[in-house]
Design an enzyme around this catalytic site. Structure first.
Site, PDB file in Angstrom:
ATOM      1  N   VAL A  99       0.865  -1.178   0.000  1.00 43.26           N
ATOM      2  CA  VAL A  99       0.000   0.000   0.000  1.00 43.26           C
ATOM      3  C   VAL A  99       0.899   1.224   0.000  1.00 43.26           C
ATOM      4  CG1 VAL A  99      -1.831   1.251   1.196  1.00 43.26           C
ATOM      5  CG2 VAL A  99      -1.721  -1.251   1.358  1.00 43.26           C
ATOM      6  N   CYS A 100       0.531   2.227  -0.776  1.00 43.48           N
ATOM      7  CA  CYS A 100       1.250   3.495  -0.808  1.00 43.48           C
ATOM      8  C   CYS A 100       2.718   3.240  -1.166  1.00 43.48           C
ATOM      9  CB  CYS A 100       1.077   4.205   0.533  1.00 43.48           C
ATOM     10  SG  CYS A 100       1.472   5.962   0.548  1.00 43.48           S
ATOM     11  N   THR A 101       3.653   3.873  -0.464  1.00 36.63           N
ATOM     12  CA  THR A 101       5.065   3.728  -0.802  1.00 36.63           C
ATOM     13  C   THR A 101       5.656   2.401  -0.326  1.00 36.63           C
ATOM     14  OG1 THR A 101       5.672   4.977   1.193  1.00 36.63           O
ATOM     15  CG2 THR A 101       5.504   6.202  -0.888  1.00 36.63           C
ATOM     16  N   ALA A 149      -2.555   2.178  -4.358  1.00 32.95           N
ATOM     17  CA  ALA A 149      -2.062   3.558  -4.399  1.00 32.95           C
ATOM     18  C   ALA A 149      -2.006   4.117  -2.974  1.00 32.95           C
ATOM     19  CB  ALA A 149      -2.945   4.389  -5.320  1.00 32.95           C
TER      20      ALA A 149
END
Length: 209
Positions: A99-101, A149
């Site tokens: 998730v995310c970075t 994202a």
């Protein structure tokens, strides 16, 4: 089924708690937080700690791995115990997710070369430097890799995964249980829909030196 959710100092809470709420509610599923060093791991805002009960090596063959992002992600990019563990469990896992970075950590560990993947919009282009193909979508699946994202997209990623693991009917039931029916009061939830003024304000408020 065992879901291993990776924590490290400076993680973003919703990155991991969103998937925990979804995947941890699937039938016959154990969700466990893992870290290089067990104990209380503090999030990037500093006001929340999650107690980790398992070392990485205590979880040698999870069915699903979730790696979130956060300001501490930058400290997890060098090769070390976490990267070694990710590479080791990548083979036996059914799903390796981020998730995310968190996708940058997977990429830095050498897992996303030649794969399509997503990340927070502010970090999306960095994936290319690790041989991945950046895709500006909320959830991207390529092989047994599922990437979400930014932050809240972890819930979408986990629900997508729930449908693939347990069937659409179970995933819909979990969605109903957590009442995930987003109707945000503003339309600035992505770089594509935010106004230039919204973007400037975000950088003014949250940019770090």
């Amino acid at each position: 089924m065992q879901v291993a959710i990776v924590l490290y100092p400076g993680f973003t809470a919703l990155d991991v708690i969103g998937p925990y709420e979804v995947l941890g509610r699937l039938p016959d599923t154990e969700a466990v937080f893992v870290a290089e060093t067990p104990g209380a791991v503090r999030n990037d805002l500093g006001g929340l700690s999650v107690g980790v009960v398992a070392r990485l090596d205590d979880v040698p063959a999870p069915d699903v791995v979730v790696v979130g992002g956060g300001s501490g992600q930058a400290d997890q990019m060098s090769d070390g115990p976490l990267h070694a563990w990710l590479r080791r469990v990548d083979g036996p896992t059914t799903w390796m997710t981020s998730v995310c970075t968190g996708s940058l950590i997977l990429a830095a560990a050498g897992l996303l070369g030649g794969r399509r993947a997503t990340s927070h919009w502010g970090a999306l282009d960095q994936l290319a430097g690790f041989g991945a193909t950046p895709v500006n979508e909320r959830v991207v699946i390529d092989g047994h890799y599922a990437t979400g994202a930014g932050v809240s997209a972890g819930i979408d990623m986990a629900l997508t995964l729930a449908g693939l693991l347990r069937g659409d009917d179970v995933a819909r039931a979990v969605q109903l249980l957590i009442e995930y029916a987003p109707r945000p009061p503003y339309g600035s939830g992505s770089r594509d829909t935010a106004s230039p003024e919204d973007v400037e304000k975000m950088f003014t408020l949250f940019a770090q030196g």
